[in-house]
Design a protein around this motif. Structure first.
Motif, short mmCIF file in Angstrom:
data_model
loop_
_atom_site.label_atom_id
_atom_site.label_comp_id
_atom_site.label_asym_id
_atom_site.label_seq_id
_atom_site.Cartn_x
_atom_site.Cartn_y
_atom_site.Cartn_z
N ARG A 19 0.82 -1.21 0.00
CA ARG A 19 0.00 0.00 0.00
C ARG A 19 0.85 1.25 0.00
O ARG A 19 1.84 1.33 0.75
N GLU A 39 -4.25 3.25 -6.66
CA GLU A 39 -4.91 3.47 -5.37
C GLU A 39 -4.44 4.75 -4.71
O GLU A 39 -5.14 5.32 -3.88
N GLU A 95 -5.84 -3.74 7.86
CA GLU A 95 -6.12 -4.03 6.46
C GLU A 95 -5.16 -5.09 5.91
O GLU A 95 -5.57 -6.05 5.25
N ARG A 149 -13.94 -8.02 -6.77
CA ARG A 149 -13.27 -7.10 -5.84
C ARG A 149 -13.94 -7.15 -4.47
O ARG A 149 -13.28 -7.19 -3.44
N SER A 200 -13.19 -10.44 -2.76
CA SER A 200 -11.77 -10.61 -2.41
C SER A 200 -11.52 -10.26 -0.94
O SER A 200 -10.54 -10.70 -0.35
N LEU A 201 -12.43 -9.50 -0.34
CA LEU A 201 -12.27 -9.17 1.08
C LEU A 201 -12.41 -10.42 1.94
O LEU A 201 -12.09 -10.42 3.12
N TRP A 249 -2.30 -10.79 -1.25
CA TRP A 249 -2.02 -9.40 -1.65
C TRP A 249 -1.62 -9.29 -3.11
O TRP A 249 -1.92 -8.30 -3.77
N ASN A 262 -3.01 -11.00 -5.30
CA ASN A 262 -4.32 -10.99 -5.96
C ASN A 262 -4.99 -9.62 -5.90
O ASN A 262 -5.60 -9.18 -6.87
N TYR A 263 -4.89 -8.95 -4.74
CA TYR A 263 -5.48 -7.60 -4.66
C TYR A 263 -4.88 -6.71 -5.75
O TYR A 263 -5.57 -5.95 -6.41
N HIS A 264 -3.57 -6.83 -5.92
CA HIS A 264 -2.92 -6.00 -6.92
C HIS A 264 -3.32 -6.41 -8.34
O HIS A 264 -3.53 -5.58 -9.21
N ARG A 308 -10.09 5.56 -4.85
CA ARG A 308 -10.18 4.42 -3.93
C ARG A 308 -11.31 4.58 -2.92
O ARG A 308 -11.78 3.60 -2.35
#
Ligand code: SFD
Ligand code: AMP
Length: 638
Positions: free
Chosen positions: A174, A245, A484, A551, A554-555, A569, A571-573, A620
């Motif tokens: 992040r 982001e 997070e 998305r 994914s949480l 992480w 995957n988040y990216h 974001r």
């Protein structure tokens, strides 16, 4: 390992710096090498963090067999012409020229640091810097014995920066904007992939150079082949996602690279085409380029771009046509190429040539040698299959996705909007990039990425000095960041006992399964291999819905250990990078890159309406995207 800290209770390490280099690849090493020269005596606090180990991290991990950008006897203006032709007319010529005019010094340094560069007969032992003539595979490419390329470059970076200013195995996930100025970056957070530690850095500026994006699309290698890819699987779109982001403008995210590669092993074809002059044929043994090449002259479909030397995507287009029309597979005649090459050689030289054919891959894509050995293929006797791979997103090879950055100021005719003070700074103050990170300027390759890192480093030192009195204050608290980052771990710990099978649980999804879902969406709706790289507005509309839902879901990713936290992480990216790619393709209503992807509802190049950059911005807070056209300009005459 800190004894008292367990998986769901990480130690928190905070540090204040002036400059943070995020990544340890070619661009990062270029920056680390260059920065000390400009920072000497300034007292600036500098650090480099890499997700992996510097000596073998990034795209050059296995090594390379060629340096694809060496200008040498050529003119940097011609380099611009070549790059813009290959990327279908739309590049930031200021950025490309800037790399072209500086790149050779980097290559000369590599040689001085010990990288063996092939020389013409009679020039063996004579360094490039002293006029030694390299063996060129192509107009811009030179051959190397590059198994230890990354090791050598990393060593120079380590020597320059000092080991104490390099932190390995920290995955930054992040960027954080400044509390008082949302258009400015103030910090970054990540975690150790080996220990239970979260790292939070505050700084005046940073260089975001985490490479391109791999495994966003379902790869051709699945099942027993999972894990094989052409580009490095550990580069997961971190550069694009973190920049987006943080509010940075992205450019040309519709672009992608679909490399033609030796099938299944992903061995690059450059040396075979350019050095060995190997020919490809379709399944009927026909020279399909000779038979169908003229189709590219159709100006209604390909504009002026099929008239001269076809760019990489157009070469793919011809290959794909053969496959689509049932005339595959595409076969490269390596055996004839080697025989022709060997005709004027002594038996000893022929043996050496055979060794080089293997070394080309042993130095760069070892899996290809595995395939050859496993399938009893001797390239001097047996031909090999070539195939366009799954799409990759990158800004340094034959593609140009990336971040919109400020360029140099000294090139005549450059629009004033292309510079806002510091070279290679994004639209977010203090956020710089290079290599795969910088958009609209492909064909930098390893040497150009290193060089661009150097360019950015110099500008970052100036930025840090100009902002000496400024103190970063992060817009998000330490607790928010830790919560997070470790959310997948908490989810696991909270729900793991609900079922008896660890991978089957209604409360969470494993990173592996989520990745499959992303890849399926991208493959089937956003012009992956499943549809022969074709999509249209309706398919993209479906993709949009599915990606937004992904998305959301994914949480619920879980992480049962640090390895899974890394995968989560990544995957988040990847998801955000995928979304950027999809939205750009949706916005650009033409087919700018036939052979890379097709908008079948606008299956032609439309210079009148689309000879422009497409830039986007992600919010974001709302999760929404804004896209716009940005005027294009040529700086170098045809
Ligand atoms: O044969 C985080 N490339 C080639 N370049 C050439 O000059 N010649 C070739 O022969 C080329 N070929 C080739 C190439 C690459 C590969 C994989 C193959 C063949 C098989 C391209 C170059 O390698 C490429 O252009 C540059 O390496 C790009 O440099 P850069 O710095 O933009 O990316 P990187 O080197 O991959 O480094 C990324 C770094 O980031 C780290 N990282 N660190 C912290 N936090 C995160 N979130 C991070 N995410 C990633 C990585 O660990 C790495 O250090 S051929 O095909 O043409
Ligand atoms: P590759 O190994 O495919 O990544 O290519 C390495 C370099 O050679 C890149 O600069 C490519 O653009 C170039 N190249 C590869 N194949 C060809 C070809 N058939 N014609 C011209 N250039 C090529």
């Amino acid at each position: 390992m800190s004894e008292s800290h367990g998986l769901d209770d990480p130690e928190i390490v905070e540090e204040e710096l002036d400059i943070l280099i995020i990544g340890g690849g070619m661009a990062a090493c270029g920056a680390a090498f260059e920065i000390t020269r400009w920072a000497e005596g300034t007292g600036l606090r500098i650090k480099l963090v890499d997700k992996a180990a510097l000596s073998r991290s990034g795209a050059v991990a296995m090594g390379l067999s060629a340096i694809n950008t060496y200008v040498g006897e050529n003119d940097p203006a011609d380099y611009v012409r070549y790059v813009r032709n290959d990327l279908m007319g739309i590049v930031r010529e200021d950025l490309v020229y800037d790399v072209g005019r500086h790149v050779d010094d980097s290559v000369h340094n590599f040689e001085e640091w010990g990288l063996p560069i092939w020389k013409q007969p009679g020039d063996e032992g004579k360094p490039l810097r002293d006029g030694g003539k390299p063996v060129r595979s192509g107009h811009w490419q030179i051959m190397i014995n590059g198994e230890s390329y990354k090791w050598i470059v990393a060593e120079a970076a380590k020597k320059s920066l000092g080991q104490d200013r390099i932190q390995e195995r920290v995955f930054i996930v992040r960027l954080v904007t400044d509390k008082n100025d949302p258009t400015r970056v103030a910090g970054a957070a990540g975690f150790s992939v080996r220990e239970h530690k979260v790292y939070i850095y505050r700084f005046k500026c940073c260089l975001l150079v985490c490479g391109g994006a791999v495994n966003v699309f379902r790869p051709r290698s699945v099942g027993e082949g999972t894990g094989r890819a052409w580009y490095p699987v550990w580069n997961a779109g971190s550069t694009y996602a973190m920049a987006a982001e943080c509010g940075a403008e992205l450019t040309m995210m519709e672009n992608r690279f679909v490399p033609a590669r030796f099938k299944d092993g992903y061995g690059p074809v450059g040396a075979w085409f350019l050095l060995f002059k190997a020919k490809v044929a379709n399944g009927m043994g026909e020279d399909y380029n000779a038979i169908h090449g003229a189709e590219l002259k159709d100006t209604k479909r390909f504009g002026k771009y099929g008239q001269g030397v076809p760019g990489t995507c157009l070469r793919n287009h011809l290959m794909l046509n053969e496959m689509k029309e049932g005339r595959g597979p595409i076969i490269m005649d390596t055996a004839t190429a080697m025989k022709t090459f060997a005709e004027k050689m002594t038996p000893k030289e022929v043996k050496h040539l055979e060794a080089e054919a293997w070394e080309d891959f042993l130095d760069m894509t070892i899996s290809q040698c595995g395939i050859w050995a496993g399938e009893n293929i001797e390239p001097d006797k047996t031909p090999s299959e070539i195939m366009p791979t799954e799409p990759y997103l990158l800004g340094s090879h034959a593609g140009c996705a990336g971040i919109w950055v400020s360029g140099p100021t000294d090139l005549p005719g450059t629009p004033k909007e292309w510079n806002w003070g510091y070279n290679r700074m994004s639209t977010v103050k203090g956020l710089f990039s290079a290599g795969d990170g910088v958009g609209a300027s492909g064909h930098k390759f390893s040497s150009g990425s290193f060089t661009e890192g150097r360019i950015a480093a110099k500008a970052m030192v100036k930025f840090a000095i100009d902002n000496k009195g400024w103190k970063p204050e992060m817009e998000r608290t330490r607790d928010e960041l830790v919560a997070e980052i470790y959310r997948p771990v908490k989810t696991f710990v909270q729900y793991k006992d609900y079922t008896t099978a660890i991978d089957i649980n209604p409360h969470y999804i494993t990173p592996k399964m989520l990745q499959f879902r992303l890849q399926k969406i991208m493959d089937e709706y956003v012009a992956g291999v499943a549809t022969f790289y074709q999509t249209n507005a309706k398919m993209l509309e479906m993709a949009e819905k599915k990606l937004v839902m992904l998305r959301e879901d994914s949480l619920k990713m879980r992480a049962k250990d640090l390895h899974e936290l890394l995968r989560a992480w990544e995957n988040y990216h990847r998801i955000l990078t995928a979304e950027a790619h999809m939205r750009h393709i949706q916005f650009r209503q033409e087919t700018r890159y036939p052979g890379y992807y097709y908008r079948t509802d606008h299956n032609y190049i439309d210079d009148e309406n689309w000879k422009c950059f497409v830039n986007s911005r992600y919010d974001r807070n709302t999760g929404s995207w804004e896209l716009k056209k940005v005027a294009h300009k040529h700086l170098i005459k045809d």
